[in-house]
Write a protein that holds these residues in place. Structure first.
Motif, PDB file in Angstrom:
ATOM      1  N   LYS A  89       0.699  -1.161   0.224  1.00  0.00           N
ATOM      2  CA  LYS A  89      -0.038  -0.163   0.352  1.00  0.00           C
ATOM      3  C   LYS A  89       0.550   1.716   0.072  1.00  0.00           C
ATOM      4  O   LYS A  89       0.602   2.047  -0.781  1.00  0.00           O
ATOM      5  N   THR A  90       2.071   1.025   0.917  1.00  0.00           N
ATOM      6  CA  THR A  90       2.467   2.398   0.750  1.00  0.00           C
ATOM      7  C   THR A  90       3.283   2.619  -0.651  1.00  0.00           C
ATOM      8  O   THR A  90       3.564   4.062  -1.169  1.00  0.00           O
ATOM      9  N   GLY A  91       3.960   1.540  -1.048  1.00  0.00           N
ATOM     10  CA  GLY A  91       4.662   1.834  -2.436  1.00  0.00           C
ATOM     11  C   GLY A  91       3.673   2.232  -3.825  1.00  0.00           C
ATOM     12  O   GLY A  91       4.473   2.608  -4.592  1.00  0.00           O
ATOM     13  N   MET A  92       2.195   2.788  -3.185  1.00  0.00           N
ATOM     14  CA  MET A  92       1.111   2.827  -4.811  1.00  0.00           C
ATOM     15  C   MET A  92       1.258   3.806  -4.103  1.00  0.00           C
ATOM     16  O   MET A  92       0.389   4.861  -4.994  1.00  0.00           O
ATOM     17  N   LEU A  93       1.565   4.411  -3.133  1.00  0.00           N
ATOM     18  CA  LEU A  93       0.918   6.415  -2.466  1.00  0.00           C
ATOM     19  C   LEU A  93       2.164   6.944  -3.854  1.00  0.00           C
ATOM     20  O   LEU A  93       3.051   6.849  -3.167  1.00  0.00           O
TER      21      LEU A  93
ATOM     22  N   ALA B 258      12.494  15.372 -10.702  1.00  0.00           N
ATOM     23  CA  ALA B 258      13.976  14.480 -11.160  1.00  0.00           C
ATOM     24  C   ALA B 258      14.194  14.520  -9.739  1.00  0.00           C
ATOM     25  O   ALA B 258      15.449  14.149  -9.953  1.00  0.00           O
ATOM     26  N   SER B 259      14.352  15.524  -9.004  1.00  0.00           N
ATOM     27  CA  SER B 259      15.278  16.236  -8.448  1.00  0.00           C
ATOM     28  C   SER B 259      16.200  14.830  -6.882  1.00  0.00           C
ATOM     29  O   SER B 259      17.280  14.650  -6.874  1.00  0.00           O
ATOM     30  N   SER B 260      14.783  13.753  -7.033  1.00  0.00           N
ATOM     31  CA  SER B 260      14.985  12.901  -5.772  1.00  0.00           C
ATOM     32  C   SER B 260      15.336  11.271  -6.574  1.00  0.00           C
ATOM     33  O   SER B 260      15.496  10.419  -5.888  1.00  0.00           O
ATOM     34  N   ALA B 261      15.132  11.158  -7.491  1.00  0.00           N
ATOM     35  CA  ALA B 261      14.931   9.257  -8.556  1.00  0.00           C
ATOM     36  C   ALA B 261      15.072  10.069  -9.529  1.00  0.00           C
ATOM     37  O   ALA B 261      14.560  10.960 -10.360  1.00  0.00           O
ATOM     38  N   SER B 262      15.236   9.172 -10.356  1.00  0.00           N
ATOM     39  CA  SER B 262      15.919   8.158 -12.160  1.00  0.00           C
ATOM     40  C   SER B 262      14.140   8.196 -12.157  1.00  0.00           C
ATOM     41  O   SER B 262      13.823   7.957 -13.544  1.00  0.00           O
ATOM     42  N   ASN B 263      13.733   6.889 -11.431  1.00  0.00           N
ATOM     43  CA  ASN B 263      12.162   6.307 -12.216  1.00  0.00           C
ATOM     44  C   ASN B 263      11.426   6.945 -10.988  1.00  0.00           C
ATOM     45  O   ASN B 263      11.134   6.838 -10.322  1.00  0.00           O
TER      46      ASN B 263
ATOM     47  N   LYS C 223       6.919   8.979 -22.164  1.00  0.00           N
ATOM     48  CA  LYS C 223       7.157   7.786 -20.791  1.00  0.00           C
ATOM     49  C   LYS C 223       6.657   8.506 -19.585  1.00  0.00           C
ATOM     50  O   LYS C 223       6.807   7.314 -18.905  1.00  0.00           O
ATOM     51  N   ARG C 224       7.678   9.146 -19.400  1.00  0.00           N
ATOM     52  CA  ARG C 224       6.892  10.007 -18.428  1.00  0.00           C
ATOM     53  C   ARG C 224       5.586  10.069 -17.694  1.00  0.00           C
ATOM     54  O   ARG C 224       4.947   9.971 -16.709  1.00  0.00           O
ATOM     55  N   VAL C 225       4.430  10.400 -18.179  1.00  0.00           N
ATOM     56  CA  VAL C 225       3.063  10.769 -18.265  1.00  0.00           C
ATOM     57  C   VAL C 225       2.253   9.802 -18.771  1.00  0.00           C
ATOM     58  O   VAL C 225       2.166   8.954 -19.451  1.00  0.00           O
ATOM     59  N   ILE C 226       1.944   8.638 -17.291  1.00  0.00           N
ATOM     60  CA  ILE C 226       1.008   7.953 -17.197  1.00  0.00           C
ATOM     61  C   ILE C 226      -0.524   7.727 -17.382  1.00  0.00           C
ATOM     62  O   ILE C 226      -1.141   7.127 -17.813  1.00  0.00           O
ATOM     63  N   GLY C 227      -0.997   9.349 -17.724  1.00  0.00           N
ATOM     64  CA  GLY C 227      -2.222   9.333 -17.582  1.00  0.00           C
ATOM     65  C   GLY C 227      -2.776  10.953 -17.687  1.00  0.00           C
ATOM     66  O   GLY C 227      -2.137  11.344 -17.037  1.00  0.00           O
ATOM     67  N   VAL C 228      -3.560  11.198 -17.842  1.00  0.00           N
ATOM     68  CA  VAL C 228      -4.535  12.379 -17.686  1.00  0.00           C
ATOM     69  C   VAL C 228      -5.815  12.261 -17.592  1.00  0.00           C
ATOM     70  O   VAL C 228      -6.647  11.489 -18.400  1.00  0.00           O
ATOM     71  N   ARG C 229      -6.516  12.426 -16.733  1.00  0.00           N
ATOM     72  CA  ARG C 229      -7.961  13.237 -16.918  1.00  0.00           C
ATOM     73  C   ARG C 229      -9.168  14.534 -16.294  1.00  0.00           C
ATOM     74  O   ARG C 229      -8.260  15.330 -15.318  1.00  0.00           O
ATOM     75  N   GLU C 230      -9.352  14.628 -17.228  1.00  0.00           N
ATOM     76  CA  GLU C 230     -10.406  15.907 -17.279  1.00  0.00           C
ATOM     77  C   GLU C 230     -11.584  15.853 -15.581  1.00  0.00           C
ATOM     78  O   GLU C 230     -11.708  14.867 -15.156  1.00  0.00           O
ATOM     79  N   GLU C 231     -11.208  16.571 -14.667  1.00  0.00           N
ATOM     80  CA  GLU C 231     -11.942  16.564 -14.066  1.00  0.00           C
ATOM     81  C   GLU C 231     -13.101  17.930 -13.300  1.00  0.00           C
ATOM     82  O   GLU C 231     -12.907  18.347 -12.463  1.00  0.00           O
ATOM     83  N   CYS C 232     -14.064  17.884 -13.080  1.00  0.00           N
ATOM     84  CA  CYS C 232     -15.590  18.543 -13.448  1.00  0.00           C
ATOM     85  C   CYS C 232     -15.137  18.827 -12.164  1.00  0.00           C
ATOM     86  O   CYS C 232     -16.006  20.197 -12.085  1.00  0.00           O
ATOM     87  N   ARG C 233     -15.270  18.236 -10.765  1.00  0.00           N
ATOM     88  CA  ARG C 233     -15.083  18.213  -9.518  1.00  0.00           C
ATOM     89  C   ARG C 233     -14.333  19.523  -8.735  1.00  0.00           C
ATOM     90  O   ARG C 233     -13.963  19.819  -7.837  1.00  0.00           O
ATOM     91  N   ILE C 234     -13.293  19.520  -9.568  1.00  0.00           N
ATOM     92  CA  ILE C 234     -12.507  20.167  -9.333  1.00  0.00           C
ATOM     93  C   ILE C 234     -12.014  21.891 -10.137  1.00  0.00           C
ATOM     94  O   ILE C 234     -11.370  22.247 -10.607  1.00  0.00           O
ATOM     95  N   ARG C 235     -13.583  22.105 -10.686  1.00  0.00           N
ATOM     96  CA  ARG C 235     -13.618  23.410 -11.636  1.00  0.00           C
ATOM     97  C   ARG C 235     -13.395  25.000 -10.568  1.00  0.00           C
ATOM     98  O   ARG C 235     -13.535  24.212  -9.431  1.00  0.00           O
TER      99      ARG C 235
ATOM    100  N   ASN D 177       8.303   2.935  -9.458  1.00  0.00           N
ATOM    101  CA  ASN D 177       8.649   4.388 -10.341  1.00  0.00           C
ATOM    102  C   ASN D 177       8.163   4.987  -9.190  1.00  0.00           C
ATOM    103  O   ASN D 177       6.931   4.859  -8.020  1.00  0.00           O
ATOM    104  N   ASP D 178       8.534   6.349  -8.346  1.00  0.00           N
ATOM    105  CA  ASP D 178       7.781   7.237  -8.223  1.00  0.00           C
ATOM    106  C   ASP D 178       6.951   8.216  -8.449  1.00  0.00           C
ATOM    107  O   ASP D 178       6.726   8.450  -9.594  1.00  0.00           O
TER     108      ASP D 178
END
Length: 317
Positions: free
Chosen positions: A23-27, A78-83, A110-122, A187-188
């Motif tokens: 779980k910690t690794g997934m955070l 990128a200051s604290s990790a390469s992955n 390769k660095r961007v694993i996803g993006v989502r439009e989120e109406c609740r943060i408008r 990966n971080d």
């Protein structure tokens, strides 16, 4: 306890530790809030009288701010990790979408694993087309009424925004917990939320359990200003890992709020900060330190009640 019980206890403890590690690794290592760049509405409020708020886009300066923000975010991550990887959430408004587009220039696919439009943060809804003179009167009323509770005619209060941002936070945690972000724990992970000033403030309010009175102290972020919540050594998120005291003071955090952020930077996940005054002292008067003290107080109160009863009895007999 026999050998089989020892073995069972060991296996149970082992898998609990493995689950906790998983779980910690997934955070996410960081959750970063970014306000959009300078918009035409920031430059000239009359823009709101003819253009719907959600269609107001960035100025040339705002585009430049967003590109610089992308470069800054990449250097932080990128200051604290390469992955490392990033996942973006973005408000559907034109100015936040444009800000994200410029930020994205600093990241490869390769660095961007996803993006989502989120109406609740408008953005907070201030009503439909906003006449300048009328809005000046309304904002003066809001100042007297209180920024958190004042609801704009045909619009929202900050409390309304808090409710929908709280709902977004619940979804965010489900995304993380169920690994809907397809994150590799080796990966971080960095979540970047491109939103608006008030939405960012209520996000932090909800996350850190700040009170309404504390929310009223907060200053709006500047255009493309970032708030970096980073995972501390014990598993709690804190603004104090990345940001200085001077920055936190500038944002409007009180000394108690800053002390709590510093505690969170090293606190164990789920720990209780009993040194944080607003958790208890802000709501109760003279709570007993222990149950023994509480029992003594009960005895004292009983003695006082008995004395008062005798006094009342003697008065009327």
């Amino acid at each position: 306890m026999n050998a089989s019980h020892y073995l069972l206890s060991f296996v149970t403890l082992y898998f609990m530790k493995k689950t906790m590690h998983h779980k910690t690794g997934m955070l996410p290592k960081r959750i970063i809030l970014v306000r959009h760049g300078e918009s035409h509405g920031n430059l000239d409020t009359t823009a709101y009288t003819t253009t719907p708020d959600h269609r107001i886009d960035l100025t040339a300066e705002g585009l430049s701010q967003a590109r610089l923000a992308g470069s800054h975010l990449r250097s932080v991550i990128a200051s604290s990790a390469s992955n490392w990887k990033v996942y973006f959430y973005v408000s559907p408004y034109a100015r936040t979408r444009s800000t994200l587009r410029e930020i994205g220039r600093s990241f490869s696919k390769k660095r961007v694993i996803g993006v989502r439009e989120e109406c609740r943060i408008r953005e907070q809804d201030f009503g439909n087309f906003q006449e300048r003179e009328r809005m000046e009167v309304i904002k003066e009323q809001r100042q007297r009424f209180g920024r958190f509770y004042y609801r704009f005619p045909q619009g929202e209060s900050a409390a309304d925004v808090f409710d929908r941002v709280s709902s977004f936070l619940e979804s965010l945690w489900r995304d993380i917990d169920m690994n809907r972000l397809n994150h590799d724990p080796s990966n971080d992970l960095n979540l970047i939320i491109v939103s608006h000033g008030l939405a960012s403030r209520v996000f932090l309010m909800k996350w850190f359990k700040w009170t309404v009175a504390q929310f009223e102290l907060l200053n709006n972020p500047g255009n493309c200003e970032c708030r970096v919540m980073q995972l501390g050594s014990g598993g709690e998120y804190s603004l104090a890992v990345h940001h200085t005291d001077e920055e936190l003071i500038k944002w409007g955090l009180s000394s108690d709020m800053i002390a709590d952020q510093k505690w969170r930077a090293h606190a164990c996940k789920g720990a209780w900060n009993d040194q944080c005054s607003w958790y208890l002292d802000g709501f109760f008067d003279d709570l007993a330190d222990s149950e023994d003290d509480d029992n003594n107080n009960d005895d004292d109160n009983f003695d006082k009640d008995e004395t008062n009863s005798l006094s009342i009895h003697s008065r009327y007999t």
